[in-house]
Write an enzyme that holds these catalytic residues in place. Structure first.
Site, PDB file in Angstrom:
ATOM      1  N   LYS A   1       7.804  -0.297  -6.169  1.00 20.40           N
ATOM      2  CA  LYS A   1       8.262   0.059  -4.825  1.00 20.40           C
ATOM      3  C   LYS A   1       7.306   1.021  -4.143  1.00 20.40           C
ATOM      4  CE  LYS A   1      11.321   0.122  -1.507  1.00 20.40           C
ATOM      5  NZ  LYS A   1      11.295  -1.068  -0.638  1.00 20.40           N
TER       6      LYS A   1
ATOM      7  N   CYS B   1       5.726   4.007 -11.906  1.00 25.63           N
ATOM      8  CA  CYS B   1       6.012   5.114 -12.808  1.00 25.63           C
ATOM      9  C   CYS B   1       7.017   6.103 -12.205  1.00 25.63           C
ATOM     10  CB  CYS B   1       4.762   5.878 -13.211  1.00 25.63           C
ATOM     11  SG  CYS B   1       3.565   4.919 -14.114  1.00 25.63           S
TER      12      CYS B   1
ATOM     13  N   LYS C   1       7.564 -12.342   1.676  1.00 24.26           N
ATOM     14  CA  LYS C   1       8.901 -12.186   1.077  1.00 24.26           C
ATOM     15  C   LYS C   1       9.154 -13.311   0.074  1.00 24.26           C
ATOM     16  CE  LYS C   1       9.725  -8.910   1.856  1.00 24.26           C
ATOM     17  NZ  LYS C   1       9.154  -7.989   2.820  1.00 24.26           N
TER      18      LYS C   1
ATOM     19  N   TRP D   1       4.649   1.893 -15.332  1.00 25.17           N
ATOM     20  CA  TRP D   1       4.175   0.656 -14.718  1.00 25.17           C
ATOM     21  C   TRP D   1       2.705   0.583 -15.108  1.00 25.17           C
ATOM     22  CZ3 TRP D   1       0.585  -0.911 -10.967  1.00 25.17           C
ATOM     23  CH2 TRP D   1       0.801  -2.177 -10.407  1.00 25.17           C
TER      24      TRP D   1
ATOM     25  N   ASN E   1       2.400  10.170 -13.948  1.00 23.93           N
ATOM     26  CA  ASN E   1       2.447   9.122 -12.931  1.00 23.93           C
ATOM     27  C   ASN E   1       1.155   9.249 -12.130  1.00 23.93           C
ATOM     28  OD1 ASN E   1       2.991   7.473 -10.755  1.00 23.93           O
ATOM     29  ND2 ASN E   1       4.624   8.757  -9.912  1.00 23.93           N
ATOM     30  N   GLY E   2       0.438   8.134 -11.936  1.00 18.33           N
ATOM     31  CA  GLY E   2      -0.817   8.181 -11.171  1.00 18.33           C
ATOM     32  C   GLY E   2      -1.954   7.605 -11.993  1.00 18.33           C
TER      33      GLY E   2
ATOM     34  N   GLU F   1       4.953 -12.301   7.167  1.00 18.32           N
ATOM     35  CA  GLU F   1       5.998 -11.517   6.502  1.00 18.32           C
ATOM     36  C   GLU F   1       6.957 -12.431   5.734  1.00 18.32           C
ATOM     37  OE1 GLU F   1       6.369  -8.629   5.644  1.00 18.32           O
ATOM     38  OE2 GLU F   1       8.496  -8.348   5.286  1.00 18.32           O
TER      39      GLU F   1
ATOM     40  N   ARG G   1      11.578   1.734  -8.501  1.00 15.40           N
ATOM     41  CA  ARG G   1      10.149   1.965  -8.287  1.00 15.40           C
ATOM     42  C   ARG G   1       9.296   0.924  -9.009  1.00 15.40           C
ATOM     43  NH1 ARG G   1       8.772   7.163  -6.621  1.00 15.40           N
ATOM     44  NH2 ARG G   1       6.880   7.252  -7.851  1.00 15.40           N
TER      45      ARG G   1
ATOM     46  N   GLU H   1       6.846 -12.843  -3.136  1.00  9.56           N
ATOM     47  CA  GLU H   1       7.149 -11.734  -4.047  1.00  9.56           C
ATOM     48  C   GLU H   1       8.504 -11.872  -4.719  1.00  9.56           C
ATOM     49  OE1 GLU H   1       7.266  -7.834  -2.215  1.00  9.56           O
ATOM     50  OE2 GLU H   1       8.010  -8.674  -0.354  1.00  9.56           O
TER      51      GLU H   1
ATOM     52  N   HIS I   1      -8.435 -27.001  10.858  1.00  5.60           N
ATOM     53  CA  HIS I   1      -9.808 -26.605  10.520  1.00  5.60           C
ATOM     54  C   HIS I   1      -9.979 -26.476   9.008  1.00  5.60           C
ATOM     55  CE1 HIS I   1     -10.733 -26.195  14.716  1.00  5.60           C
ATOM     56  NE2 HIS I   1      -9.607 -25.509  14.871  1.00  5.60           N
TER      57      HIS I   1
HETATM   58  C1  F6R Z   1       6.662  -6.080   0.582  1.00  2.00           C
HETATM   59  C2  F6R Z   1       6.522  -4.661   0.335  1.00  2.00           C
HETATM   60  C3  F6R Z   1       5.153  -4.102   0.286  1.00  2.00           C
HETATM   61  C4  F6R Z   1       5.115  -2.749   1.017  1.00  2.00           C
HETATM   62  C5  F6R Z   1       3.757  -2.080   0.789  1.00  2.00           C
HETATM   63  C6  F6R Z   1       3.623  -0.775   1.539  1.00  2.00           C
HETATM   64  O1  F6R Z   1       8.009  -6.456   0.580  1.00  2.00           O
HETATM   65  O2  F6R Z   1       7.483  -3.962   0.148  1.00  2.00           O
HETATM   66  O3  F6R Z   1       4.214  -4.975   0.809  1.00  2.00           O
HETATM   67  O4  F6R Z   1       5.370  -2.962   2.369  1.00  2.00           O
HETATM   68  O5  F6R Z   1       3.583  -1.845  -0.582  1.00  2.00           O
HETATM   69  O6  F6R Z   1       4.572   0.160   1.108  1.00  2.00           O
HETATM   70  P1  F6R Z   1       4.904   1.420   1.975  1.00  2.00           P
HETATM   71  O7  F6R Z   1       5.537   0.933   3.237  1.00  2.00           O
HETATM   72  O8  F6R Z   1       5.819   2.237   1.139  1.00  2.00           O
HETATM   73  O9  F6R Z   1       3.597   2.110   2.267  1.00  2.00           O
END
Ligand code: F6R
Length: 587
Positions: free
Chosen positions: A582, A2, A466, A73, A97-98, A462, A27, A469, A485
């Site tokens: 984001k 949002c 990536k 969102w 937002n929230g 990681e 976002r 997502e 296992h």
């Molecule tokens: C993955 C990604 C998320 C953020 C997570 C934490 O690519 O971007 O997993 O790392 O949502 O976000 P922040 O760092 O803003 O607390």
């Protein structure tokens, strides 16, 4: 997650609101809407999907000088026009937002009082509650103050009341909101990029503060309605830091900024191979808890290996959404480190607050200056990544890995390791490789495995995140030794298995596990910094070997770029993957 934008001033409001909403697109959202005031009446427009759908529907040239806009969102109620914001009840129009956690009880109370609601959202009841309270309070500021006193959860609210169509009101708790001014008016926004076309100066609203914007003034009050004096912040980066600058996607652009963010972060804390005052001394702590979500959690795991190996301090790494609800064994000798790019992640903020309430010292590692986590922690160390627009974090991860490696060195007193950060050449090598060729071998698969041991395993986590997502391929990361296992039963003819082998002491063991999957006809892709010639892999990405303290910074980049290329081949919405936001400001 949002986004809110508001404008009131001399200029036409709609182009400014649409512009701000577009700058907040990163976002994450699934619908957009706005309301504006014209001829003393409030108008509302909403559309699902991209902001351009809304833009096509409205007349940008509309004769209006004030309005509030929103990207939604969905949390409560499906993605639909009716559930999109703004919401209007009685004399009150709001964007939110929230999450209002007690919305069910408020809704029941208001329904008993004769109110009816059109949407499934928690947000609409805020407009209802404002309207209800206003009938008694008969004063806008008092009404807002009373109303937010009755809400639990998180909110940033942009508010218009029919009885004062020359002002926009706003308030926040747990979700960010800033106020800015240029020569022709005042702005409200969820984040700084929204205002960068007009100004780089802004004011951060604190929890439960209420702001009243008119076309030539702004006033901030605390929840007791006492006027507050606010500091003005200046955004340090340039506007084009948030532009594509010729790259096809922000994700690609941001990965290619890795070299700069490593240098900028290093130079902010180190000069002539000694630490500056910007890096405090944390040596009094006997143990460390690191807390974060998603990639921030994984980078915390990298820090665990570095701090334990070099400084011999035990480090416990926890996911914030768990940490906030469990018994944590900490005391005055514990440092709780919260890692968050945005500094607004609801779970990470709650974990920080819990540690603080328990009297534990906290350190925030954050990118966004002035964000809630940055402001509330005892210490804050900023990474110097600049604005990160792509939803999937890349350069912030690299900057976090840089700062955490510096922290490990600081804690260990091994300042001679600072010279190991001279890795520009090595970063150039990994940035310039051709990953598309390799992406072509895996992009049609439904399942991809990543395996590694110790720090290589964390890099697998990681890399796997990536890939999931950005390309929507199901992928899991496994500690290489754990495969047999259970999970090895999933390995089949042609299943892609990406083996990360950079930690010298353990490479031989991971290679044995890769041979096991190869024997079961997996398609093995080896990512290594060693000169390995053998027949157990189908493809190999050779990356430069650097010191262990900085190796994760170099190793993560091929994994990021591979995910990018796979997502591109699959024609995914790389910078704005479906369902993701984001800044995750809800639980
Ligand atoms: C993955 C990604 C998320 C953020 C997570 C934490 O690519 O971007 O997993 O790392 O949502 O976000 P922040 O760092 O803003 O607390």
């Amino acid at each position: 997650m949002c986004g809110i934008v508001g404008y009131i001033g001399e200029d036409k409001a709609l182009p400014r609101i649409i512009n701000g909403l577009k700058l907040l697109e990163y976002r994450g959202y699934d619908s957009a809407g706005l309301s504006f005031v014209k001829d003393n009446k409030v108008f509302i427009e909403k559309e699902i999907g991209r902001i351009k759908n809304l833009e096509e529907k409205i007349n940008l040239d509309e004769n209006t000088n004030m309005g509030i806009g929103h990207t939604r969102w969905a949390t409560h109620g499906e993605v639909s026009k009716v559930n999109s914001h703004p919401h209007r009840v009685g004399k009150w129009t709001i964007v939110h937002n929230g999450i209002v956690e007690n919305y069910v009880s408020i809704k029941e109370k208001l329904i008993k009082e004769g109110y009816s609601f059109q949407t499934e959202t928690d947000s609409e009841i805020v407009a209802g509650l404002l309207d209800y309270n206003y009938k008694k309070e008969k004063d806008i500021l008092k009404t807002i103050s009373k109303t937010i006193g009755e809400l639990t959860g998180s909110y940033a609210l942009g508010i218009i009341c029919d009885d004062d169509l020359n002002s926009i009101y706003a308030t926040r708790c747990g979700s960010p909101l800033i106020v800015a001014k240029d020569k022709n008016g005042y702005y409200l926004a969820s984040d700084v990029p929204a205002i960068l076309d007009w100004t780089n100066k802004y004011v951060l609203l604190d929890e439960d503060e209420i702001v009243k914007l008119t076309k030539d003034n702004y006033e901030v009050y605390n929840k007791d309605l006492v006027k507050q004096k606010k500091d003005i912040y200046t955004f340090e980066g340039s506007r084009n830091a948030a532009e594509l600058n010729g790259y096809e996607h922000y994700m690609l652009k941001e990965i290619h900024e890795s070299k700069k963010v490593v240098q900028d972060t290093f130079n902010y804390y180190v000069e002539k191979n000694s630490f500056k005052k910007t890096m405090p001394d944390f040596k009094k702590y006997k143990n460390i808890h690191i807390v974060g979500c998603g990639s921030a959690y994984y980078v915390g795991y990298i820090a665990k290996y570095l701090i334990e190996e070099y400084a011999h301090i035990p480090v416990y790494v926890e996911v914030a959404s768990e940490y906030r609800y469990k018994d944590n064994f900490y005391d005055k000798e514990t440092l709780v480190i919260i890692i968050s790019q945005s500094g607004e992640t609801a779970d990470s903020l709650a974990a920080l607050r819990k540690a603080k309430e328990d009297g534990i010292d906290t350190l925030a590692i954050v990118n966004v200056v002035g964000s809630s986590i940055a402001r509330e922690a005892l210490w804050t160390l900023y990474i110097k990544a600049g604005p990160e627009i792509a939803v999937a974090t890349t350069k912030a991860f690299v900057a976090q890995a840089t700062l955490l490696a510096l922290l490990a060195i600081k804690l260990s007193n091994k300042t001679e390791l600072l010279k190991e950060f001279d890795i520009d050449k090595e970063l150039d090598i990994v940035l310039e490789k051709d990953y598309k060729r390799i992406a072509k071998t895996i992009y049609k698969h439904d399942n991809v495995f990543f395996i590694g041991r110790l720090v290589d395993y964390v890099l697998c986590l990681e890399g796997s995140l990536k890939l999931k997502e950005t390309s929507y391929i199901n992928s899991i990361a496994f500690q290489a030794g754990e495969l047999k296992h259970g999970t090895i039963s999933l390995i089949d003819e042609g299943t892609p298995v990406i083996g990360v082998c950079t930690k010298e002491s353990i490479i031989g063991k991971t290679i044995s596990n890769l041979k096991e999957v190869k024997a079961r006809h997996a398609y093995v892709l080896l990512v290594t910094n060693e000169d390995i010639e053998d027949d157990f892999y189908n493809q190999k990405i050779v990356i430069p070997k650097v010191h262990d303290i900085v190796q994760p910074i170099v190793t993560v980049i091929p994994l990021q770029l591979l995910a990018y290329e796979v997502a591109k081949l699959r024609k995914c919405d790389i910078d704005k993957p479906r369902n993701l936001a984001k800044s995750v400001t809800v639980e």
